[in-house]
Every structure is written in structure tokens, then in C-alpha cells.
Motif scaffolding. Structure first.
Motif, PDB file in Angstrom:
ATOM      1  N   VAL A   1      12.305 -53.279 -16.213  1.00  0.00           N
ATOM      2  CA  VAL A   1      12.028 -53.244 -14.778  1.00  0.00           C
ATOM      3  C   VAL A   1      12.232 -54.634 -14.185  1.00  0.00           C
ATOM      4  N   PRO A   2      13.243 -54.818 -13.338  1.00  0.00           N
ATOM      5  CA  PRO A   2      13.491 -56.134 -12.727  1.00  0.00           C
ATOM      6  C   PRO A   2      12.331 -56.562 -11.835  1.00  0.00           C
ATOM      7  N   GLU A   3      12.142 -57.866 -11.726  1.00  0.00           N
ATOM      8  CA  GLU A   3      11.081 -58.391 -10.868  1.00  0.00           C
ATOM      9  C   GLU A   3      11.281 -57.966  -9.424  1.00  0.00           C
ATOM     10  N   SER A   4      12.549 -57.842  -9.003  1.00  0.00           N
ATOM     11  CA  SER A   4      12.831 -57.495  -7.607  1.00  0.00           C
ATOM     12  C   SER A   4      12.416 -56.068  -7.266  1.00  0.00           C
ATOM     13  N   TRP A   5      12.171 -55.252  -8.279  1.00  0.00           N
ATOM     14  CA  TRP A   5      11.748 -53.871  -8.025  1.00  0.00           C
ATOM     15  C   TRP A   5      10.230 -53.723  -7.957  1.00  0.00           C
ATOM     16  N   LYS A   6       9.515 -54.711  -8.399  1.00  0.00           N
ATOM     17  CA  LYS A   6       8.068 -54.576  -8.517  1.00  0.00           C
ATOM     18  C   LYS A   6       7.384 -54.695  -7.161  1.00  0.00           C
ATOM     19  N   LYS A   7       6.245 -54.018  -7.053  1.00  0.00           N
ATOM     20  CA  LYS A   7       5.471 -54.039  -5.813  1.00  0.00           C
ATOM     21  C   LYS A   7       4.920 -55.438  -5.582  1.00  0.00           C
ATOM     22  N   GLN A   8       5.045 -55.911  -4.332  1.00  0.00           N
ATOM     23  CA  GLN A   8       4.559 -57.250  -4.002  1.00  0.00           C
ATOM     24  C   GLN A   8       3.083 -57.178  -3.616  1.00  0.00           C
TER      25      GLN A   8
ATOM     26  N   MET B   1      22.638 -46.204 -15.324  1.00  0.00           N
ATOM     27  CA  MET B   1      22.720 -45.329 -16.489  1.00  0.00           C
ATOM     28  C   MET B   1      21.793 -45.854 -17.584  1.00  0.00           C
ATOM     29  N   ILE B   2      21.245 -44.928 -18.342  1.00  0.00           N
ATOM     30  CA  ILE B   2      20.317 -45.265 -19.426  1.00  0.00           C
ATOM     31  C   ILE B   2      20.844 -44.686 -20.733  1.00  0.00           C
TER      32      ILE B   2
ATOM     33  N   SER C   1      27.416 -48.795 -21.067  1.00  0.00           N
ATOM     34  CA  SER C   1      28.635 -48.149 -20.583  1.00  0.00           C
ATOM     35  C   SER C   1      29.297 -48.995 -19.498  1.00  0.00           C
ATOM     36  N   GLU C   2      30.609 -48.933 -19.448  1.00  0.00           N
ATOM     37  CA  GLU C   2      31.346 -49.675 -18.418  1.00  0.00           C
ATOM     38  C   GLU C   2      31.058 -49.135 -17.017  1.00  0.00           C
ATOM     39  N   TYR C   3      30.474 -47.945 -16.934  1.00  0.00           N
ATOM     40  CA  TYR C   3      30.208 -47.343 -15.623  1.00  0.00           C
ATOM     41  C   TYR C   3      28.778 -47.583 -15.147  1.00  0.00           C
ATOM     42  N   HIS C   4      27.987 -48.244 -15.960  1.00  0.00           N
ATOM     43  CA  HIS C   4      26.632 -48.602 -15.548  1.00  0.00           C
ATOM     44  C   HIS C   4      26.708 -49.722 -14.512  1.00  0.00           C
ATOM     45  N   ALA C   5      26.194 -49.487 -13.318  1.00  0.00           N
ATOM     46  CA  ALA C   5      26.254 -50.467 -12.231  1.00  0.00           C
ATOM     47  C   ALA C   5      25.109 -51.463 -12.380  1.00  0.00           C
ATOM     48  N   SER C   6      25.279 -52.409 -13.285  1.00  0.00           N
ATOM     49  CA  SER C   6      24.199 -53.355 -13.589  1.00  0.00           C
ATOM     50  C   SER C   6      23.852 -54.225 -12.389  1.00  0.00           C
ATOM     51  N   GLU C   7      24.768 -54.339 -11.414  1.00  0.00           N
ATOM     52  CA  GLU C   7      24.475 -55.155 -10.235  1.00  0.00           C
ATOM     53  C   GLU C   7      23.320 -54.582  -9.419  1.00  0.00           C
ATOM     54  N   LEU C   8      23.041 -53.288  -9.588  1.00  0.00           N
ATOM     55  CA  LEU C   8      21.921 -52.683  -8.864  1.00  0.00           C
ATOM     56  C   LEU C   8      20.582 -53.223  -9.344  1.00  0.00           C
ATOM     57  N   LEU C   9      20.554 -53.778 -10.541  1.00  0.00           N
ATOM     58  CA  LEU C   9      19.311 -54.340 -11.069  1.00  0.00           C
ATOM     59  C   LEU C   9      18.908 -55.602 -10.321  1.00  0.00           C
ATOM     60  N   GLU C  10      19.808 -56.149  -9.521  1.00  0.00           N
ATOM     61  CA  GLU C  10      19.522 -57.354  -8.743  1.00  0.00           C
ATOM     62  C   GLU C  10      19.036 -57.024  -7.338  1.00  0.00           C
TER      63      GLU C  10
END
Length: 727
Positions: free
Chosen positions: A720-727, A541-542, A517-526
Motif C-alpha cells: 500500500v503506497p503512502e499516497s493512498w493512505k488516509k491522512q 494487476m496482482i 507483468s508488462e501490462y501492470h500500470a505501476s505508475e498508478l502506485l504514485e
């Protein structure tokens, strides 16, 4: 109290004089007739020996073991999932509006799309113009939060008060409820609010779900058994509807073919007032009364000054004809030779007087009035200042197809999986690769779902039930709660099939992916995990995508993931020990509530014949009852089935009902002590049997069962982006 009312004894009602006894007997006869008529019409199917008496046992041990009996190895399952995901995520051209099969004559009737309220994200639209008191949208699940400690997290913006899930306030000291779809995605506009949660006020039964309201299974006809491993793993609040309160505000204009209107839910004025007091909103927040008063003032102004308004908006011959007709009606031909600038100045002066008048009365009235040069736009929306404030709240279905997503591709029903309870079923056929549903998600971190210390000290589950309805992953503490329609009824399906066609009704037919969707904020995945945990806005959005052709009426099933299956298997190993560990039996509660002819024991009688230790008596009671006498005694009156408080039975009186043809047994009235809160109580007389029911004591319900299953639905690794994973 006992000294003043020592004439109250078990088996007597001397406090009721003989002149009132006759009246009471007639009232009781009417009550009995109404009760038996109700039971005759709505007797639970389970009492007739229904084979489907295990409704809503979502995680039944034998059912899930049977589903997994033909499973391939975990490694092969993971490979199959990855292969399907690559197939359906490499192409972004899939669109549910364009891929529907030709068996959907009506098309989508419920949409998610950008709200007409500025900076409010998504909203909900309907193509249907319902009548007052009708249900709008689809039945949804309600998820209770017990003694929540959400703080200032993003999720804190969404819960409803515990009273909105009928009976929820009895489960703990503090409760709140999450209701997806209209309860979270729809916005509120105080001038256009058109629906509210249906609390089932029309029903007089103690069983929720009768009378059009909500259902909670351990009060309904289907009891959980002590040895069911799914006990406490699913919400017992379902069938939550929203009810239309003002159909005029949902009516699509007659001249607007293929139109839709935005649905605005009634949040309650206090929701806005609190935020206005605390600076959450910039500017003023007009309430419903301000829009109503502004409409009346502008209507009067237009009627008195139509000729001036028309003279200032002359655009075509039709406007000229309307002006001439208005001038003739006003018999004021002297104005026709005036210059347009003079007419404009005159209109401005008159309108300024209106603004001054409205400001003096209440600045919020002046706030909702449009500028003078926008009066013609106000006329176009029927002189509704509320509608003028959000003109885009009326949209065409073509715009919604292009800019929104359909929310009624699925509907709740009984699952095809044995003993799985409720499921989500296709309302229309959907081809392979089409979008079954799109849902925004609220992000939160797992620590928010730990129960409060006060609750934990009561030997209850360590985690809120909400976690079972979230998406997550073992390698991150971030969770995502979806809040579109019917999503939470989607069950887990097997990842392989027994037939070559691949259409086994128990195999998965859909999968998750990040929305296109055009409203999915894909930048949040970074963003980093810390940034996501502190996020104060939605945007992710999923999509739920069909992995094969889905027919009308087919149940939608997804793969909950290997992690979920492993946790469930562990739960099964420990469940037998848990279920034998003195866990209260819910069937005892059901038996007490199903036997409406039983005589209730008084508090003194319970000393020798106690009820089960985990149950309490609860009374339907309104705090606004009239006083019976000057000594603070209240007469019981019928109230809604949502006003309920714990109570103890002090005394009773029996009456022989000889005139009734429906029941020859004794009927009873009770005197009770109602506990409203820690500092408020009441003594109430003349309470009939149907005004009292049994419920679990606080912190004793299935949802709080210490060994109840808790685990999120696992996302695929590549989501699941790498930046979200537990370090």
C-alpha cells in the motif's frame, strides 16, 4: 374479478369444462412422469445422508478456530509474512509459463492477453475449439449488488443485469451482478460474439444448479443453519458458466497449429446502442446484421470480379496461375493484355459502386467494408468482415506465452478445510516462486459499497457483499476487486504449520504481490488517494505467487491478514446474540421446496395456516403466454426456469391420477395471481405444482442479513503506497 369468476372455489375447477379435463389429465400424467424421472436422476446427495452437507459454509466458527489453534503470535505472523514477501518480490524473473513442472501435457488453454480490439485493454483467449452449447472457460462466482448506487464510478462499467444471476431479481427492488473472468475481462464484438451466460434453461427443477445452470445454495440441497456465523458472508451464486452460442467464431483455422482465438462475449446489442446514443463511442458501432450483410455483398463482389482482384495483387507465380485460371473461367481473354493501371482503375470503379450501394442501404454496412486495396486480406480471413476488423483475434500460443498470462492454473472444487465450502485447486504442478494466477483489479472506494438508503431502511446489512471479495487495507479507503478466473474461491489458510516439511494442507502456499507483468500500470502506485478514487480505467494487476512447491490437486490458500482475522473474531463474539435475535431459519424454506408432493395453501387458507413470514410463493411464468379467454385469463405454459415472479395462490383443483404407476396420490392445478412489477400483473390458470416454489421475500435473503460478516482481504503493508493512505 371475483364477480366474473365466482365459480372458482377452493377444491373446484368449474371454469375448466369437461371436454378439457381429459386432455388436462393426460398432460398432468406426462408432467408427473417427467418430474419423477428427473428426481430419480438428480436427487440431491444431501437427501441420502451425505457427510458433506455443510458445503459452502465458508467461515465456519469451529473450522477457523481449529486452523488458528496452533498459531504463533500476531507479531511473529507479520514477520513471517514480511520475510516470505521479501524472498519472492526481490526477483522479477519468475514466469508461470517457464516454471511449470513436466506434468502438464496439454498446457494452458485459457489466457489473458491484450485484446485485438484497439484501446480495449486486456481480453481472453482460448486454445480449445468447443462445440455449440458447451461450456467455455471455468465455472465462476456471481456476486449480487443490491439496490446499487455506484454512479459513474469505474465499477459501473461491469455489472450485468440482475436476471443473469437466476433468482437474483427476487432479492430486492433493483439488483445487478458481477461475474469475474468472462463476465468482466472478456470483451464483446457484435460480429464475433460466440458465448453468453448459461442460465440453465434446460432444467425444469426449481433448484438452481440442476440442468447445467447456476447454483444458489439456499435453493439447492444444502441449507444454511441459523447459528452458522458464515451465513450471509459468501455469495450463494456459484457455478456460473458461459455457454458457446456460435462455435464457428471460436474455431481455430485448420492450418494454424498451436493457435488460439479471442473469446468475445455477448453483451447484448442494447449495451452498445445505449452507449452509441449517449456519445460513449466515437464513430459508428456496426451490429451483427451489418457484418452479415457486408459479408454477403463482398462475397458476391469477389465471385464476380475475381479476375480483377487477382490481377491487382500479382505477387508470385501462384497468383499468376490463379489469374489465368480465372480468366479461362470468365472466357475474357481480352483483359489479359490490359495494363495493370487500367485493371486497377476498373477494380476501383466497380468497388465504388459496391460502396455506394451499401451506403444507400445502411452506412454501417459500408463502414465495415475494407478499402479496395485490402480485399486480399479479407479473402485471407474467409471473407469475414468481422474477423478482418480484428485480425489479431487469432494468435499463436507462443505469442500468448510471451505476452499474456495463464488463467486456468486453478479450478473450483470442494475445499479441504472442514466446512469451508468451495476452494481453488491447482490444475497443474507449480514450483516455488511461480505465478499461480495473475489478475487485473478494478479500483473503487469503500463508500460505493454502502447499501442504498431504501435498502437500509429495511434493517439490512450496511455493506454490499462485494466487499468480502475485495483487496484492501485498514489505512486506506481504496478497495480493489480482482476479476480473473477462480480467484474468488481462494480461501484463507493458517500462517504456520504443524509439520516440519511445511506442507500442511491447511497452511498458506501462496501470497499476493504487485504483478511483474508488462501490462501492470505501476505508475498508478504514485497517484494520490483522490486520483485513484476518480480513476476511470483499469491498469493495476496482482500476482498470486507460490511460496512453496504446489502439487496437482492441492488447494491454493493465502493469508487474509491479521486485520481480517481480528474482524472475524469480533464477528464470532457478536454472532450468537445476532443468531438468536429472531433471524429467519433458511431450513424452513428448504423443507417447503423439498416437499414437492405437498398441497399448496390458497391465500384464504393462509389466513389460518400461514407460511413462515419471511417466505413467499413464486411462479415460473412468461409474459408472452397466450390468453385463455377474452376476460384476460392466461393459461400456464412451461417456460424457462429464469422467468419467475412473486405470485399468490387463489384456488386449486385436485385430480385423481389413477392411471399413473409412479404416483397414486392426488395431483393439483392452481390458479394464481402473478405480480410482474408495480404496474403489471396477471391471473393464470392450470399452474402445476412444479411451476410454483418458495423463496425469501425481498430483502430477507442471507446476503442481506444485518449481522452478516463484512471485511475485505487485507493487503500486506508494503503493498500500500503512502499516497493512498488516509491522512
Amino acid at each position: 374479478f371475483e364477480q366474473k369468476h365466482r365459480n372458482w372455489k377452493i377444491g373446484t375447477l368449474d371454469a375448466i369444462d369437461s371436454s378439457r379435463r381429459g386432455s388436462l389429465c393426460k398432460r398432468i400424467q406426462n408432467m408427473i412422469f417427467s418430474r419423477y424421472l428427473f428426481l430419480a436422476l438428480f436427487i440431491p446427495a444431501s437427501t441420502l445422508g451425505s457427510p458433506e452437507a455443510d458445503l459452502f459454509h465458508r467461515h465456519n466458527q469451529s473450522a477457523y478456530l481449529a486452523l488458528r489453534s496452533s498459531s504463533v503470535s500476531s507479531q511473529n505472523e507479520a514477520q513471517n509474512r514480511q520475510r516470505r514477501r521479501r524472498k519472492f518480490t526481490r526477483n522479477k524473473s519468475y514466469n508461470e509459463a517457464k516454471n511449470r513442472l513436466p506434468d502438464d501435457p496439454r498446457g494452458c488453454t485459457l489466457y489473458g492477453a491484450p485484446s485485438s480490439i484497439p484501446d480495449s485493454g486486456l481480453g481472453m483467449y482460448t486454445t480449445v475449439s468447443p462445440s455449440n452449447d458447451e461450456a467455455i472457460g471455468l465455472p465462476e462466482i456471481g456476486i449480487s449488488l443490491i439496490d446499487p448506487s455506484i454512479g459513474r464510478a469505474l465499477l459501473a462499467n461491469y455489472p450485468w443485469s440482475g436476471e443473469q444471476l437466476v433468482g437474483n431479481t427476487l432479492e430486492a427492488k433493483k439488483t445487478e451482478g458481477l461475474i469475474p473472468s468472462l463476465g468482466m475481462l472478456a470483451n464483446s464484438h457484435l460480429g464475433l460474439k460466440s458465448c453468453k451466460i448459461d442460465l440453465g434453461k434446460g432444467g425444469s427443477s426449481i433448484f438452481k444448479g440442476f440442468g447445467g445452470g447456476q447454483s444458489r445454495m439456499h435453493w439447492g440441497p444444502i441449507p444454511w443453519e441459523v447459528d452458522e456465523p458464515g451465513r450471509g458472508a459468501s455469495s450463494e451464486y456459484y457455478n456460473v458458466y458461459f455457454q458457446v452460442t456460435d462455435a464457428k467464431k471460436l474455431k481455430i483455422p485448420d492450418g494454424m497449429s498451436n493457435g488460439a482465438t479471442e473469446i468475445f462475449v455477448d453483451y447484448g446489442e442494447e449495451w452498445f446502442a445505449w452507449r452509441e446514443r449517449n456519445g460513449a463511442f466515437s464513430g459508428m458501432i456496426p451490429f451483427e446484421k451489418h457484418f452479415i450483410r457486408a459479408d454477403a455483398m463482398i462475397k458476391r463482389f469477389v465471385e464476380e470480379n475475381e479476375y480483377l482482384i487477382l490481377a491487382n495483387i500479382l505477387e508470385n507465380e501462384r497468383d499468376q496461375q490463379r489469374l489465368e485460371k480465372s480468366l479461362q473461367q470468365k472466357e475474357n481473354q481480352l483483359l489479359s493484355p490490359m495494363k495493370k493501371d487500367d485493371l486497377k482503375a476498373l477494380l476501383n470503379n466497380k468497388y465504388q459502386l459496391l460502396l455506394d450501394e451499401s451506403t444507400k442501404e445502411d452506412p454501417k454496412i459500408a463502414y465495415v467494408l475494407p478499402p479496395v486495396d485490402q480485399i486480399h486480406n479479407l479473402i485471407d480471413v474467409g471473407l469475414s468482415t468481422a474477423r478482418y476488423s480484428v485480425p489479431n483475434s487469432l494468435q499463436s500460443t507462443s505469442w500468448l506465452d510471451a505476452h499474456g498470462f495463464c488463467m486456468d492454473n486453478m479450478r473450483m472444487g470442494r475445499s479441504t478445510i472442514p466446512q469451508a465450502g468451495m476452494g481453488a485447486f491447482a490444475v497443474r504442478s507449480m514450483p516455488e516462486g511461480s505465478i499461480v494466477a495473475t489478475t487485473p483489479v478494478v479500483t473503487l472506494y469503500q463508500d460505493l459499497l454502502k447499501v442504498a438508503k431504501e435498502s437500509k431502511n429495511r434493517d439490512v446489512n450496511d455493506l454490499q457483499l462485494l466487499i468480502n471479495y475485495c483487496f484492501g487495507h485498514p489505512n486506506t479507503t481504496l478497495l480493489m476487486f480482482p476479476y480473473s478466473s477462480t480467484i474468488h474461491f481462494i480461501n484463507h489458510g493458517a500462517t504456520n504449520t504443524n509439520d516440519q516439511a511445511g506442507n500442511d494442507s491447511t497452511s498458506t502456499n501462496a501470497m499476493l504481490r504487485w504483478s511483474h507483468s508488462e501490462y501492470h500500470a505501476s505508475e498508478l502506485l504514485e497517484k494520490s488517494l483522490q486520483e485513484m478514487q476518480e480513476l476511470q480505467k483499469t491498469g493495476l494487476m496482482i500476482d498470486i505467487v507460490a511460496t512453496r512447491n504446489i502439487s496437482i490437486g492441492e488447494e491454493i490458500l493465502i493469508d487474509y491478514g491479521n486485520d481480517w482475522v481480528e474482524k472475524w473474531d469480533e464477528h464470532l463474539v457478536h454472532w450468537e446474540e445476532c443468531s438468536n435475535d429472531n433471524v429467519p431459519s433458511p431450513s424452513a424454506l428448504m423443507r417447503l421446496n423439498n416437499d414437492q408432493s405437498s398441497i399448496l395453501r390458497t391465500r384464504s387458507e393462509q389466513n389460518s395456516m400461514p407460511y413462515p413470514s419471511h417466505v413467499q410463493t413464486v411462479c415460473y411464468f412468461s409474459k408472452h403466454h397466450d390468453y385463455d379467454d377474452s376476460e384476460g385469463i392466461l393459461r400456464w405454459q412451461f417456460t424457462t426456469t429464469t422467468e419467475m415472479y412473486p405470485c399468490s395462490i387463489l384456488a386449486r383443483e385436485s385430480f385423481r391420477n389413477d392411471q399413473s404407476q409412479l404416483d397414486k396420490s392426488d395431483t393439483h392445478l392452481y390458479m394464481v395471481h402473478v405480480i410482474i412489477d408495480d404496474s403489471t400483473d396477471a391471473y393464470v390458470v392450470n399452474v402445476p405444482r412444479y411451476g410454483i416454489f418458495f423463496a425469501e421475500k425481498a430483502y430477507q435473503s442471507n446476503q442481506l442479513l444485518k449481522c452478516g460478516f463484512r471485511r475485505f482481504i487485507s493487503l500486506a503493508d508494503d503493498m500500500v503506497p503512502e499516497s493512498w493512505k488516509k491522512q
